[in-house]
Design a protein around this motif. Structure first.
Motif, mmCIF file in Angstrom:
data_model
loop_
_atom_site.group_PDB
_atom_site.id
_atom_site.type_symbol
_atom_site.label_atom_id
_atom_site.label_comp_id
_atom_site.label_asym_id
_atom_site.label_seq_id
_atom_site.Cartn_x
_atom_site.Cartn_y
_atom_site.Cartn_z
ATOM 1 N N ILE A 1 -3.864 17.269 -0.662
ATOM 2 C CA ILE A 1 -4.063 16.762 -2.471
ATOM 3 C C ILE A 1 -2.768 16.653 -2.929
ATOM 4 O O ILE A 1 -2.518 15.505 -3.647
ATOM 5 N N LEU A 2 -1.726 17.279 -2.930
ATOM 6 C CA LEU A 2 -0.445 17.305 -3.141
ATOM 7 C C LEU A 2 0.173 15.955 -2.872
ATOM 8 O O LEU A 2 0.615 15.195 -3.369
ATOM 9 N N GLY A 3 0.140 15.671 -1.343
ATOM 10 C CA GLY A 3 0.622 14.470 -0.921
ATOM 11 C C GLY A 3 -0.071 13.158 -1.327
ATOM 12 O O GLY A 3 0.696 12.299 -1.628
ATOM 13 N N SER A 4 -1.254 13.457 -1.238
ATOM 14 C CA SER A 4 -1.990 11.924 -1.787
ATOM 15 C C SER A 4 -1.895 11.777 -3.090
ATOM 16 O O SER A 4 -1.883 10.597 -3.418
ATOM 17 N N PRO B 1 0.407 4.022 3.130
ATOM 18 C CA PRO B 1 -0.831 4.238 3.888
ATOM 19 C C PRO B 1 -0.438 6.046 4.121
ATOM 20 O O PRO B 1 0.646 6.430 4.498
ATOM 21 N N GLY B 2 -1.378 6.746 3.852
ATOM 22 C CA GLY B 2 -1.785 8.134 3.882
ATOM 23 C C GLY B 2 -2.543 8.596 5.119
ATOM 24 O O GLY B 2 -3.719 8.113 5.130
ATOM 25 N N PHE B 3 -2.252 9.576 5.719
ATOM 26 C CA PHE B 3 -3.240 10.017 6.762
ATOM 27 C C PHE B 3 -3.017 11.742 6.581
ATOM 28 O O PHE B 3 -2.174 12.104 6.070
ATOM 29 N N ARG B 4 -4.105 12.220 7.040
ATOM 30 C CA ARG B 4 -4.339 13.786 7.328
ATOM 31 C C ARG B 4 -4.886 14.089 8.555
ATOM 32 O O ARG B 4 -5.420 13.420 9.256
ATOM 33 N N GLN C 1 -6.541 8.454 1.005
ATOM 34 C CA GLN C 1 -5.757 8.212 2.030
ATOM 35 C C GLN C 1 -6.543 7.462 3.092
ATOM 36 O O GLN C 1 -7.789 7.073 3.048
ATOM 37 N N HIS C 2 -5.860 6.643 3.934
ATOM 38 C CA HIS C 2 -6.310 5.872 4.795
ATOM 39 C C HIS C 2 -7.244 6.275 6.118
ATOM 40 O O HIS C 2 -7.954 5.438 6.535
ATOM 41 N N GLY C 3 -6.539 7.318 6.541
ATOM 42 C CA GLY C 3 -7.404 7.992 7.546
ATOM 43 C C GLY C 3 -7.380 9.453 7.764
ATOM 44 O O GLY C 3 -6.357 10.029 7.341
ATOM 45 N N ILE C 4 -8.455 9.946 8.561
ATOM 46 C CA ILE C 4 -8.366 11.237 8.925
ATOM 47 C C ILE C 4 -8.461 11.531 10.421
ATOM 48 O O ILE C 4 -9.302 10.746 10.842
ATOM 49 N N ILE C 5 -7.578 12.286 10.795
ATOM 50 C CA ILE C 5 -7.341 12.456 12.045
ATOM 51 C C ILE C 5 -8.066 13.729 12.460
ATOM 52 O O ILE C 5 -7.668 14.773 12.142
ATOM 53 N N SER C 6 -8.946 13.798 13.518
ATOM 54 C CA SER C 6 -9.729 14.906 14.007
ATOM 55 C C SER C 6 -9.247 15.343 15.455
ATOM 56 O O SER C 6 -8.942 14.436 16.107
ATOM 57 N N ALA D 1 -17.415 7.364 8.321
ATOM 58 C CA ALA D 1 -17.076 7.572 9.631
ATOM 59 C C ALA D 1 -15.946 6.246 9.983
ATOM 60 O O ALA D 1 -15.121 6.548 11.078
ATOM 61 N N SER D 2 -15.789 5.271 9.481
ATOM 62 C CA SER D 2 -14.721 4.389 9.775
ATOM 63 C C SER D 2 -13.239 4.905 9.706
ATOM 64 O O SER D 2 -12.465 4.446 9.991
ATOM 65 N N LYS D 3 -13.256 6.024 8.516
ATOM 66 C CA LYS D 3 -11.887 6.508 8.362
ATOM 67 C C LYS D 3 -11.235 7.568 9.533
ATOM 68 O O LYS D 3 -10.307 8.131 9.442
ATOM 69 N N ILE D 4 -12.448 8.092 10.284
ATOM 70 C CA ILE D 4 -12.178 9.221 11.267
ATOM 71 C C ILE D 4 -11.700 8.684 12.507
ATOM 72 O O ILE D 4 -12.213 8.111 13.020
ATOM 73 N N HIS D 5 -10.695 9.364 13.254
ATOM 74 C CA HIS D 5 -10.041 8.957 14.333
ATOM 75 C C HIS D 5 -9.909 10.399 15.028
ATOM 76 O O HIS D 5 -9.305 11.274 14.595
#
Length: 363
Positions: A92-95, A105-108, A137-142, A157-161
């Protein structure tokens, strides 16, 4: 590329080990890495030792609004190309700070599923966390396919990697050897040694580990006696110690508490057991395989493909003490030869994440 990671650092557990491992590998690969850590401690210290520029903004001193302002100042000052966050508050803080300043571009990384029933305040934070993941954020890393399936109900789903965690096996073995002399095990009984590594919280199912230990001790189906070791602290530590005492387990069960040389201890085990209700892809499992120590684990999350790829026949579908006792006895009688699969190395993990950063910068 200038990369900023934002993490809590309030403890030293799997997520923190992965943040440190990733940042260390990024530095090795020639990236410029900065980290904002919200608590002083081991993560901040180890990142600095690895060549990462570290800024500690102590959340015990600053409220949310003050932290947001300070992170915005850091973004203006440092001008990163990519921002990568870990855990809800940091997401939350970072984005928000990114959106209000440089808009890069931001990722988590989502390191695992929630472990507790959330309070009202936590539900509000979860809502804010999901909003920022969807919109800012641009993407979520699982870290595992299983976790990815859970996240598809929360994010597009397109955001999840899916990118599995990774470690440097050579560094793990070197670290274990460096502290080998500090590990003392009384082997007068020629015992086999079975370990548990993790926080003493309900999701980790230490109760099943202790019940399993009791069953194996009374079954006496192994060639040598078995001693059980538990490493870690947590809110249920004293409760588990009391249970072990009431069941007369103290002669063959040892609670070691928290230790900073866990890799040296793992290297001395014949087997590691992980009976958690659910897991993402725990760093302890990767470390165990890198050290050649077989594992018995609940068939859940990223542990399923990891153990299958490693050729370790330790997955347990029968999630009860008897199920774990049966598999532990089998592996102690015929221990498999294990090693960390190439797909779970730090270099591979960093390469995939850098490729994701670059796709966002050029897309």
């Amino acid at each position: 590329m200038k990369i900023l990671h934002i993490a809590s650092g309030d403890t030293w557990a799997g997520a923190e080990v992965q943040v440190w491992t990733l940042c260390t590998e990024l530095v090795k690969q020639g990236q410029t890495v900065h980290a904002i850590i919200l608590n002083p401690g081991r993560l901040a210290e180890m990142l600095a030792e690895s060549g990462v520029t570290v800024t500690v903004l102590d959340e015990r001193r600053f409220g949310f609004a003050k932290l947001l302002e300070k992170i915005k100042l850091e973004l203006h000052r440092w001008q990163p190309d990519v921002i990568h966050t870990h855990r809800q508050k940091e997401n939350i803080l970072g984005s928000l700070a990114n959106k209000m300043t440089i808009s890069v571009p931001g990722f988590r990384t989502v390191h695992g599923a929630p472990e507790f029933t959330p309070s009202l305040k936590q539900r509000i934070q979860i809502g804010a966390d999901r909003f920022t993941g969807k919109r800012l954020q641009h993407g979520i890393i699982s870290v595992s396919d299983d976790l990815t399936q859970k996240l598809t109900g929360q994010f597009p789903a397109s955001k999840i990697h899916t990118i599995a965690n990774g470690i440097d096996p050579e560094a793990v073995r070197k670290d274990a050897s460096a502290h080998d002399g500090e590990v003392a095990i009384n082997d007068q009984t020629n015992s086999l040694h079975v370990g548990f590594v993790g926080r003493m919280e309900s999701v980790k199912r230490v109760d099943l580990f202790l019940q399993m230990a009791e069953l194996i001790h009374h079954n006496a189906n192994t060639e040598h006696p078995v001693h059980f070791h538990l490493f870690g602290g947590g809110s249920l530590l004293e409760e588990h110690k009391s249970w072990a005492t009431r069941h007369n387990l103290n002669e063959f069960v040892t609670f070691h508490g928290h230790t900073t040389i866990i890799r040296s201890w793992i290297a001395r085990m014949n087997l590691l057991v992980m009976p958690s209700d659910h897991e993402g892809l725990p760093m302890t499992a990767l470390e165990s395989l890198a050290l050649g120590v077989p594992m018995v684990t609940h068939a859940t999350g990223g542990l399923i493909p990891l153990l299958k790829t490693a050729g370790c026949n330790g997955l347990v579908e029968k999630h009860c003490a008897a199920g774990y006792a049966e598999r532990v006895e089998a592996l102690l009688k015929a221990p498999p030869s294990v090693a960390l699969p190439e797909a779970y190395t730090a270099a591979r993990n960093a390469n995939e994440i850098v490729a994701l950063y670059q796709s966002a910068l050029t897309g």
